[in-house]
Design a protein around this motif. Structure first.
Motif, PDB file in Angstrom:
ATOM      1  N   VAL A 185       0.869  -1.140   0.018  1.00 38.21           N
ATOM      2  CA  VAL A 185      -0.068   0.047   0.011  1.00 38.21           C
ATOM      3  C   VAL A 185       0.804   1.351  -0.120  1.00 38.21           C
ATOM      4  CG1 VAL A 185      -1.893   1.309   1.144  1.00 38.21           C
ATOM      5  CG2 VAL A 185      -1.784  -1.321   1.066  1.00 38.21           C
ATOM      6  N   SER A 186       0.705   2.334  -0.914  1.00 39.42           N
ATOM      7  CA  SER A 186       1.600   3.381  -1.083  1.00 39.42           C
ATOM      8  C   SER A 186       1.726   3.955   0.312  1.00 39.42           C
ATOM      9  CB  SER A 186       1.151   4.357  -2.132  1.00 39.42           C
ATOM     10  OG  SER A 186       0.046   4.879  -2.015  1.00 39.42           O
ATOM     11  N   TYR A 187       2.833   4.778   0.472  1.00 33.69           N
ATOM     12  CA  TYR A 187       2.811   5.512   1.689  1.00 33.69           C
ATOM     13  C   TYR A 187       1.900   6.741   1.800  1.00 33.69           C
ATOM     14  CZ  TYR A 187       4.801   8.098   5.557  1.00 33.69           C
ATOM     15  OH  TYR A 187       5.021   9.110   6.767  1.00 33.69           O
ATOM     16  N   GLU A 188       1.593   7.134   0.586  1.00 34.12           N
ATOM     17  CA  GLU A 188       0.507   8.268   0.775  1.00 34.12           C
ATOM     18  C   GLU A 188      -0.807   7.797   1.353  1.00 34.12           C
ATOM     19  OE1 GLU A 188      -1.797  11.469  -2.293  1.00 34.12           O
ATOM     20  OE2 GLU A 188      -0.079  10.257  -2.842  1.00 34.12           O
ATOM     21  N   ILE A 189      -1.240   6.565   0.719  1.00 29.23           N
ATOM     22  CA  ILE A 189      -2.685   5.970   1.031  1.00 29.23           C
ATOM     23  C   ILE A 189      -2.655   5.484   2.434  1.00 29.23           C
ATOM     24  CG2 ILE A 189      -4.026   3.886   0.586  1.00 29.23           C
ATOM     25  CD1 ILE A 189      -3.617   4.524  -2.331  1.00 29.23           C
ATOM     26  N   VAL A 190      -1.352   4.806   3.209  1.00 28.67           N
ATOM     27  CA  VAL A 190      -1.151   4.349   4.261  1.00 28.67           C
ATOM     28  C   VAL A 190      -1.601   5.971   5.290  1.00 28.67           C
ATOM     29  CG1 VAL A 190       0.162   3.649   6.239  1.00 28.67           C
ATOM     30  CG2 VAL A 190       0.164   2.473   3.865  1.00 28.67           C
ATOM     31  N   GLU A 191      -1.118   6.852   4.945  1.00 30.96           N
ATOM     32  CA  GLU A 191      -1.247   8.239   5.822  1.00 30.96           C
ATOM     33  C   GLU A 191      -2.850   8.316   5.851  1.00 30.96           C
ATOM     34  OE1 GLU A 191       1.192  10.047   7.741  1.00 30.96           O
ATOM     35  OE2 GLU A 191       1.700   8.078   7.379  1.00 30.96           O
ATOM     36  N   GLU A 192      -3.546   8.467   4.651  1.00 30.77           N
ATOM     37  CA  GLU A 192      -4.784   8.674   4.451  1.00 30.77           C
ATOM     38  C   GLU A 192      -5.627   7.757   5.369  1.00 30.77           C
ATOM     39  OE1 GLU A 192      -4.882  10.473  -0.320  1.00 30.77           O
ATOM     40  OE2 GLU A 192      -6.258   8.423   0.423  1.00 30.77           O
ATOM     41  N   ILE A 193      -5.156   6.460   5.285  1.00 29.83           N
ATOM     42  CA  ILE A 193      -5.887   5.428   6.181  1.00 29.83           C
ATOM     43  C   ILE A 193      -5.853   5.801   7.455  1.00 29.83           C
ATOM     44  CG2 ILE A 193      -6.299   3.235   6.789  1.00 29.83           C
ATOM     45  CD1 ILE A 193      -5.419   2.470   3.730  1.00 29.83           C
ATOM     46  N   ILE A 194      -4.720   6.005   8.042  1.00 31.80           N
ATOM     47  CA  ILE A 194      -4.556   6.378   9.390  1.00 31.80           C
ATOM     48  C   ILE A 194      -5.354   7.538   9.764  1.00 31.80           C
ATOM     49  CG2 ILE A 194      -2.721   7.020  11.026  1.00 31.80           C
ATOM     50  CD1 ILE A 194      -2.434   3.976  10.285  1.00 31.80           C
ATOM     51  N   TYR A 195      -5.088   8.588   8.912  1.00 27.32           N
ATOM     52  CA  TYR A 195      -5.776   9.945   9.178  1.00 27.32           C
ATOM     53  C   TYR A 195      -7.410   9.877   9.485  1.00 27.32           C
ATOM     54  CZ  TYR A 195      -7.485  14.688   8.594  1.00 27.32           C
ATOM     55  OH  TYR A 195      -8.238  15.926   8.557  1.00 27.32           O
ATOM     56  N   TYR A 196      -7.986   9.022   8.672  1.00 31.72           N
ATOM     57  CA  TYR A 196      -9.537   8.684   8.621  1.00 31.72           C
ATOM     58  C   TYR A 196      -9.832   7.791   9.693  1.00 31.72           C
ATOM     59  CZ  TYR A 196     -10.026  11.988   4.816  1.00 31.72           C
ATOM     60  OH  TYR A 196      -9.753  13.065   3.933  1.00 31.72           O
ATOM     61  N   LEU A 197      -8.977   7.045  10.357  1.00 32.07           N
ATOM     62  CA  LEU A 197      -9.514   6.110  11.271  1.00 32.07           C
ATOM     63  C   LEU A 197      -9.738   7.229  12.436  1.00 32.07           C
ATOM     64  CD1 LEU A 197      -6.756   3.319  11.049  1.00 32.07           C
ATOM     65  CD2 LEU A 197      -9.236   3.374  10.655  1.00 32.07           C
ATOM     66  N   PRO A 198     -10.585   6.502  13.740  1.00 29.69           N
ATOM     67  CA  PRO A 198     -10.841   7.211  14.812  1.00 29.69           C
ATOM     68  C   PRO A 198      -9.623   7.478  15.765  1.00 29.69           C
ATOM     69  CG  PRO A 198     -12.455   5.061  14.594  1.00 29.69           C
ATOM     70  CD  PRO A 198     -11.440   5.245  13.485  1.00 29.69           C
ATOM     71  N   PRO A 199      -9.722   8.623  16.648  1.00 34.14           N
ATOM     72  CA  PRO A 199      -8.727   8.931  17.075  1.00 34.14           C
ATOM     73  C   PRO A 199      -7.619   8.160  18.169  1.00 34.14           C
ATOM     74  CG  PRO A 199     -10.314  10.702  17.536  1.00 34.14           C
ATOM     75  CD  PRO A 199     -11.003   9.345  16.871  1.00 34.14           C
ATOM     76  N   SER A 200      -8.691   7.025  18.649  1.00 28.41           N
ATOM     77  CA  SER A 200      -7.865   6.036  19.456  1.00 28.41           C
ATOM     78  C   SER A 200      -6.752   5.401  18.570  1.00 28.41           C
ATOM     79  CB  SER A 200      -8.814   4.859  19.768  1.00 28.41           C
ATOM     80  OG  SER A 200      -8.226   3.919  20.521  1.00 28.41           O
ATOM     81  N   ASN A 201      -5.547   5.149  19.448  1.00 31.45           N
ATOM     82  CA  ASN A 201      -4.353   4.541  18.903  1.00 31.45           C
ATOM     83  C   ASN A 201      -4.712   3.170  18.428  1.00 31.45           C
ATOM     84  OD1 ASN A 201      -1.541   4.637  17.887  1.00 31.45           O
ATOM     85  ND2 ASN A 201      -0.931   3.360  19.692  1.00 31.45           N
ATOM     86  N   ASP A 202      -5.619   2.503  18.958  1.00 33.53           N
ATOM     87  CA  ASP A 202      -5.858   1.063  18.798  1.00 33.53           C
ATOM     88  C   ASP A 202      -6.975   0.945  17.607  1.00 33.53           C
ATOM     89  OD1 ASP A 202      -4.522   0.203  21.002  1.00 33.53           O
ATOM     90  OD2 ASP A 202      -6.210   0.014  22.356  1.00 33.53           O
ATOM     91  N   VAL A 203      -6.785   0.265  16.944  1.00 35.41           N
ATOM     92  CA  VAL A 203      -7.393   0.029  15.438  1.00 35.41           C
ATOM     93  C   VAL A 203      -8.387  -1.241  15.562  1.00 35.41           C
ATOM     94  CG1 VAL A 203      -7.052  -0.247  12.990  1.00 35.41           C
ATOM     95  CG2 VAL A 203      -5.744   0.839  14.147  1.00 35.41           C
ATOM     96  N   LYS A 204      -9.555  -0.699  15.312  1.00 33.87           N
ATOM     97  CA  LYS A 204     -10.776  -1.855  15.255  1.00 33.87           C
ATOM     98  C   LYS A 204     -10.885  -2.119  13.667  1.00 33.87           C
ATOM     99  CE  LYS A 204     -13.027  -0.781  19.461  1.00 33.87           C
ATOM    100  NZ  LYS A 204     -12.065   0.089  19.976  1.00 33.87           N
ATOM    101  N   LYS A 205     -11.263  -3.649  13.615  1.00 33.53           N
ATOM    102  CA  LYS A 205     -11.364  -4.149  12.441  1.00 33.53           C
ATOM    103  C   LYS A 205     -12.566  -3.260  11.309  1.00 33.53           C
ATOM    104  CE  LYS A 205     -12.046  -8.576  10.066  1.00 33.53           C
ATOM    105  NZ  LYS A 205     -12.414 -10.229  10.496  1.00 33.53           N
ATOM    106  N   GLU A 206     -13.711  -3.117  12.162  1.00 31.48           N
ATOM    107  CA  GLU A 206     -14.629  -2.676  11.390  1.00 31.48           C
ATOM    108  C   GLU A 206     -14.379  -1.246  10.705  1.00 31.48           C
ATOM    109  OE1 GLU A 206     -15.998  -2.355  15.911  1.00 31.48           O
ATOM    110  OE2 GLU A 206     -14.874  -3.739  14.155  1.00 31.48           O
ATOM    111  N   ASP A 207     -13.785  -0.205  11.538  1.00 34.47           N
ATOM    112  CA  ASP A 207     -13.257   0.894  11.253  1.00 34.47           C
ATOM    113  C   ASP A 207     -12.135   1.032  10.087  1.00 34.47           C
ATOM    114  OD1 ASP A 207     -14.749   2.311  13.428  1.00 34.47           O
ATOM    115  OD2 ASP A 207     -12.987   2.042  14.892  1.00 34.47           O
TER     116      ASP A 207
END
Length: 288
Positions: free
Chosen positions: A40-62
């Motif tokens: 996954v390109s770095y730009e898209i990785v950064e986008e994905i991280i940005y649009y996830l909820p603020p919590s540092n723990d990532v949930k599958k559905e998010d």
């Protein structure tokens, strides 16, 4: 279909598991490593991280909700045209000719009457390879000798399809000529002459991309898209690469639907792409 896609993503999933290790909790830092490992390109990785909820723990559905947004491009409608003409493009080595054979096999199993047009007249080997595939699958083909005008072959193929009541026409094209201007002129002429043979043809222009190239294939795809406005993409050799994550970048950068993916060497190993299934399998590797 789910099992077929899982088979195609085996190496990608192995790469994910290698990065994830024994971690049960997926943090944003770990997710970033996993996604980059999957190409996954770095730009898209950064986008994905940005649009996830603020919590540092990532949930599958998010994560699935965010990643789904990269596959919003609709597949073009199959127009009510008989014959239905598809123009297949791609550079040499991408698996274009084999993919045409797999498409013909798929359509034949749907009880369609198919004819192939061997319009890659730049290489004698391409004509012979497609002829052998047509014999093996048991479908008709229109071909000529090396150096013949490819647009004339396209015209003859479509004309025969109309006269003989074929359902599907699949036209092969050259992947490389002496320079891009020659290639552009040839492809544009094939499109123009196809439309003379049957108004509206070709109905779908599909680019075959080598999945082992990952994000590197995007520049190649953009070059073809500038020559001829593409309608969709087929990704080949997905089973031979750990770069399955590149599909997000391909869909996003080209703004085109992924129509099929190649997940093996057998004739039946070309399947319709389902983004929901693709993401479910990818995220199964991340979270389970």
């Amino acid at each position: 279909m789910f099992d077929f896609i899982k088979k195609g993503l085996t190496k990608t999933l192995e790469g994910i598991i290698g990065v994830k290790g024994d971690n049960k909790k997926i943090t944003k830092e770990l997710l970033e490593e996993i996604l980059l490992e999957s190409d996954v390109s770095y730009e898209i990785v950064e986008e994905i991280i940005y649009y996830l909820p603020p919590s540092n723990d990532v949930k599958k559905e998010d994560l699935k909700r965010v990643m789904s947004s990269y596959f919003l491009y609709d597949k073009p409608e199959i127009l009510d045209s008989k014959p239905f003409v598809e123009l297949i493009l791609g550079v040499n080595g991408a698996g274009k000719t084999t993919t045409i054979a797999k498409l013909a096999y798929l359509y034949k199993n749907r009880q369609k009457k198919i004819i192939l047009g061997a319009c890659d007249t730049f290489r004698a080997g391409a004509i012979e390879q497609l002829r052998l595939w047509s014999e093996k699958i048991g479908v008709d083909i229109v071909l000529t000798s090396q150096g013949h005008d490819p647009s004339a072959v396209a015209f003859d193929t479509i004309s025969k399809a109309k006269a003989k009541n074929f359902d599907q026409v699949i036209i092969d094209t050259a992947g490389r000529l002496q320079n891009q201007k020659n290639l552009a002129n040839e492809l544009e002429k094939i499109v123009r002459i196809s439309n003379k043979a049957l108004e509206g043809a070709p109905h779908r222009k599909i680019l075959v991309l080598d999945g082992t190239q990952g994000n590197a294939g995007i520049l190649q795809a953009k070059a073809f898209n500038e020559i001829i406005k593409l309608d969709g993409v087929i990704i080949t050799k997905l089973d031979g690469t750990a770069k399955g994550g590149s599909l997000l970048g391909i869909a996003r950068e080209l703004e085109l639907p992924i129509l099929y993916i190649g997940v093996g060497e057998k004739m039946e190993d070309l399947i319709e792409f389902n983004s929901d299934n693709f993401l479910d399998i990818l995220l199964e590797g991340v979270f389970e």
